[in-house]
Each structure stands twice: as structure tokens, then as C-alpha cells.
Design an enzyme around this catalytic site. Structure first.
Site, PDB file in Angstrom:
ATOM      1  N   GLU A 209      -4.649   5.170  10.920  1.00  0.00           N
ATOM      2  CA  GLU A 209      -4.707   6.195   9.877  1.00  0.00           C
ATOM      3  C   GLU A 209      -6.093   6.128   9.260  1.00  0.00           C
ATOM      4  O   GLU A 209      -6.391   5.234   8.480  1.00  0.00           O
ATOM      5  CB  GLU A 209      -3.617   5.955   8.827  1.00  0.00           C
ATOM      6  CG  GLU A 209      -2.201   6.044   9.358  1.00  0.00           C
ATOM      7  CD  GLU A 209      -1.833   7.440   9.835  1.00  0.00           C
ATOM      8  OE1 GLU A 209      -2.541   8.407   9.488  1.00  0.00           O
ATOM      9  OE2 GLU A 209      -0.832   7.567  10.564  1.00  0.00           O
ATOM     10  N   CYS A 243      -7.714   9.622   0.948  1.00  0.00           N
ATOM     11  CA  CYS A 243      -8.123   9.946   2.313  1.00  0.00           C
ATOM     12  C   CYS A 243      -7.932  11.417   2.652  1.00  0.00           C
ATOM     13  O   CYS A 243      -8.610  11.951   3.525  1.00  0.00           O
ATOM     14  CB  CYS A 243      -7.382   9.066   3.323  1.00  0.00           C
ATOM     15  SG  CYS A 243      -5.588   9.234   3.254  1.00  0.00           S
TER      16      CYS A 243
END
Length: 456
Positions: A209, A243
Site C-alpha cells: 500500500e 496517502c
């Protein structure tokens, strides 16, 4: 306990088969939930110390989402564990076909510093639900959360089932030298590449990720006031250290001026005329990142903000105007409260700009034009996103979350987490009362005709 010894103890515990039972998994999830509630105050305090998060933001973006994920997984776990029957081809008659899941074994979860609690707990929930033993490695950049995680998990689980390894690069390196059955990593691209390289030695499957420069497109049909409000929320949440935060704005030239006026208005309404004095406005994680972000805005045209306070590691919500695509701020993920503004004339121009760059983790589009919506969703590749909002697509257990290309591989949340940490075995159970001779030698012309009939 030495890392190699810890891995061996977990592997020995896994081999006993205890973690594979549904009763053990449900009880483990219940114990984890009780642990989170017991240590909730300490978790909030740690998030305040590491990132300056208010109790409200800490619960909204970390603790609350984790508890919601736990509730969802506990509710559906028994159904996910059941074998799944699938149709059997006529050529295999008589038989029954089904798929069944099994845990990988001993897994490593490496979590980042920006959401240090949630991004550690949510993959851990999936790993436990799937029946694995787990070693969790929190980020050293968030030491207070790391300490609470170790304290909490040590109180909740025996180390041979789930354990926390604290430390920095040395511990990361030693962990990656071990043989794990699965590695789940959340963080930056450079470390992600290293994780993938180390995992390849043992052919260990991984989920990465990562991140990237997530664009936000605003066209002339959008509800500008609402779009600006939702953009400001998503961009400056956690002081931009998210993010999936909108990394840069692509706004249609015809509405640029009124839209940016709304952006400034909402910054002031939400965070105050002097955001650095707002007690609920988070700080940068450390001096290194504080100075890195400020360096990115040097020489740019500042429309809003553009300054910081090193003593408290806070950077004012910043908007940069007339940004060049070749500017330093457009060459890396910002991961801070800085919004570069670029413009476009036609949606084709915006589409080309995004497509010519690495695939982003998220994309946000504000429009009332259904043709524009379908065009962007059809033609651009990205991890996930929203139409007419920002970042909320990750706040659900009913959809997977993950990147594509340079923004990551694999996904999790809800059942996707269970699937990520499970191996699916495809099985055929064949009956013995009939054994068609077609597949056995000798191969004859008649058998060939039957084969073509079955397999066409």
C-alpha cells in the site's frame, strides 16, 4: 525476544492448528476489540503526542474506523470461512467442486507513521480473521503510538500468536531477512521496492500500500462552494499527511478564480484565520518532514499560507498558484498541507496530464456532467476515489482499498482483508460410482469426437 526466535515460536504455534478454528478467530477479534476500548484514552494521547491530532480527529480517522472494521469482520467471518460451492463442468461428472480458504501462516505487517494506529490495526484484523499468526512492526517515527501498540497487544495476546517489534531501520532489516508466509507493507515507494526485493528471496507474497500524486479535477459544472469545502477537508486532514489526500488540483480555467476564493474561505472557516493557533490542527511528524515540505514551496507563487512554526512543527494550510508541471512540488508526493494549483481548458487536456504520469492511489472528480464522469472513470487508471467528494472511499468495510502500478498492489478492508491474508484452495471431490473412460488411453476417433463435444 530475538526476532528469529519470535518467528520460530509463531511458526510452531501456527502448526498446532489452533488459529484455524472459527472459535479461536472470533475470540481473538473480541479480545482485540476489548483491548482497544481499554486503551482508547492512551491511544488518543499517543496520537496527540506524535501527530498533534485532536481527540475528535483521532477517533474519526483511526480508532472509530478500526472499531467499525472489527464489528463488520466479526459479523461476517463465519460466512467467509465456509467452503464456497461452484458449478462442476460436465466433463468432470459426477463430482462436486468447491473453494476453501486457509491461512498463510506467519505474516509480517509493517505500518506507517501517518495513521499509525488504524494502518496497523486494520490489516491485523484481516490477518487474525484469516487465521494467521502476526508480527506487527509500527513506524519508529510515531514512537508513542508504537509503545501503546506494544503494551496493548502484549496484554491481549501471547507473543507466539501476535507480537509487536519496535525499532527503526535495523529492526526492519532483520525482519525482512526472515522467512514469512505473507508480508503486508504500507509506506513509501522506495521502501516498498526494498520489501518486494527481500520478499522475492523466499517467494513470499506481498501487499504493498504505497501512495503517489493523487489529482483532484474540478470542472466548470461542479458545485464550486461544496467542492471547495470537501477538497479542503480531504487535503488538510492530518495536516495533509494522508496517502489519499488530494495532492494537486486541476481546475478548469473558466472557474479557477471563484473556486480558489471558496478554497480560501473554507480554510479560514474550518481552521481559523491563524490555523497555527488552532489546537485541533495537527502537526508534521518530525523536523525532517517539516523542512522537506517547506523546501518544496520555495520559489512558488503563494496564494494562501506558505509559512510554518518549527517549534511546534506546524505548517499553515498552503495553496500554490501558477504551478509548473516541472516544479519540484510536482515531482514527488507532497505529504503535507500544500496544494499546488494547475489549470486546464478541456477535459481531454486534464485526462492526458494524469495519464502521462504514474498511476495514482486516488483520483477525485467534481462535476455534474455524466459524460465527463464516465470518461474519467473509463479512461484513467487509479487505485480508487470519489466523484464529488474526497477520501471517504476508504472509510468503508464494504469495498476494498488499494493501489495500482506505482501506487501499490493488492487491497484490503472487510472481506478483501480476509481474502488478502488467506490462500484459496480449489477442490474437486469426485464420485466413484462412475468412471468415464474418455480420458484414458488408448485414444480413439470416437473418444476424440466425445472430447470435442465436452470441451468446446
Amino acid at each position: 525476544m530475538e526476532i528469529s526466535s519470535l518467528v520460530e515460536k509463531q511458526r510452531a504455534f501456527f502448526q498446532k492448528g489452533i488459529t484455524k478454528t472459527p472459535q479461536f478467530r472470533q475470540k481473538a477479534l473480541e479480545r482485540l476489540e476489548k483491548g482497544i476500548r481499554r486503551y482508547e484514552k492512551e491511544i488518543h494521547q499517543a496520537l496527540r503526542k506524535d501527530l498533534g491530532k485532536s481527540e475528535f480527529e483521532a477517533y474519526m480517522t483511526e480508532v472509530g474506523l478500526t472499531l467499525s472494521e472489527l464489528t463488520y469482520v466479526k459479523k461476517h467471518l463465519s460466512a467467509w470461512m465456509r467452503p464456497n460451492g461452484v458449478p462442476t463442468p460436465l466433463a468432470q461428472f459426477p463430482a462436486k467442486s468447491f473453494e476453501m480458504t486457509e491461512p498463510y501462516g506467519v505474516v509480517l505487517i509493517m505500518s506507517p507513521w501517518n495513521y499509525p494506529f488504524m494502518l496497523c490495526m486494520e490489516p491485523l484484523i484481516g490477518a487474525i480473521a484469516a487465521g494467521n499468526c502476526c508480527i506487527v512492526k509500527p513506524s519508529a517515527y510515531a514512537p508513542h503510538v508504537s509503545a501503546v501498540l506494544k503494551k496493548m497487544l502484549s496484554a491481549v495476546f501471547p507473543p507466539e500468536f501476535a507480537a509487536v517489534v519496535e525499532g527503526g531501520r535495523e529492526e526492519n532489516s532483520r525482519l525482512l531477512e526472515q522467512r514469512f508466509d505473507y508480508i503486508f507493507f504500507t509506506g513509501g515507494k522506495a521502501v516498498g521496492q526494498l520489501v518486494l526485493e527481500k520478499a522475492a528471496v523466499h517467494l513470499t507474497p506481498v501487499t504493498l500500500e504505497l501512495g503517489g500524486k493523487s489529482p483532484c479535477i474540478v470542472d466548470e459544472t461542479a458545485d464550486l462552494k461544496l467542492a471547495a469545502r470537501r477538497l479542503v477537508f480531504g487535503k488538510y486532514l492530518n495536516s495533509g499527511q494522508t496517502c489519499v489526500a488530494p495532492d494537486y488540483l486541476l481546475v478548469q480555467k473558466s472557474v479557477k478564480e471563484p473556486f480558489l476564493n471558496y478554497v480560501k474561505m473554507w480554510i479560514h472557516k474550518m481552521l481559523g484565520k491563524n490555523p497555527l493557533e488552532n489546537p485541533n490542527y495537527p502537526k508534521m511528524i518530525n523536523k525532517k518532514h517539516y523542512h522537506r515540505v517547506l523546501e518544496l514551496i520555495k520559489g512558488e507563487a503563494i496564494l494562501e499560507g506558505g509559512f510554518g512554526e518549527e517549534a511546534r512543527l506546524r505548517i499553515a494550510p498552503t495553496v500554490l498558484d501558477y504551478v509548473s508541471p516541472d516544479s519540484p512540488v510536482m515531482q514527488e508526493e507532497i505529504f503535507g498541507p500544500v496544494l499546488p494549483v494547475l489549470t486546464y481548458d478541456t477535459i481531454e487536456e486534464a485526462e492526458t496530464f494524469i495519464r502521462d504520469r504514474e498511476k495514482p492511489l486516488a483520483l477525485y472528480l467534481f462535476t455534474k456532467n455524466p459524460d465527463t464522469e464516465q470518461r474519467i472513470l473509463r479512461n484513467l487508471s487509479f487505485g480508487g476515489g470519489c466523484v464529488n467528494d474526497t477520501i471517504i472511499h476508504l472509510a468503508t468495510s464494504r469495498m476494498g482499498f488499494g493501489g495500482v502500478g506505482a501506487s501499490g498492489m493488492g487491497s484490503y478492508h472487510g472481506k478483501k482483508s480476509f481474502d488478502t491474508f488467506s490462500h484459496t484452495k480449489s477442490m474437486v471431490k469426485k464420485a466413484g460410482w462412475l468412471d468415464l473412460p474418455i480420458r484414458y488411453q488408448p485414444y480413439t476417433k470416437g473418444k476424440k469426437q466425445l472430447l470435442r463435444m465436452f470441451l468446446r
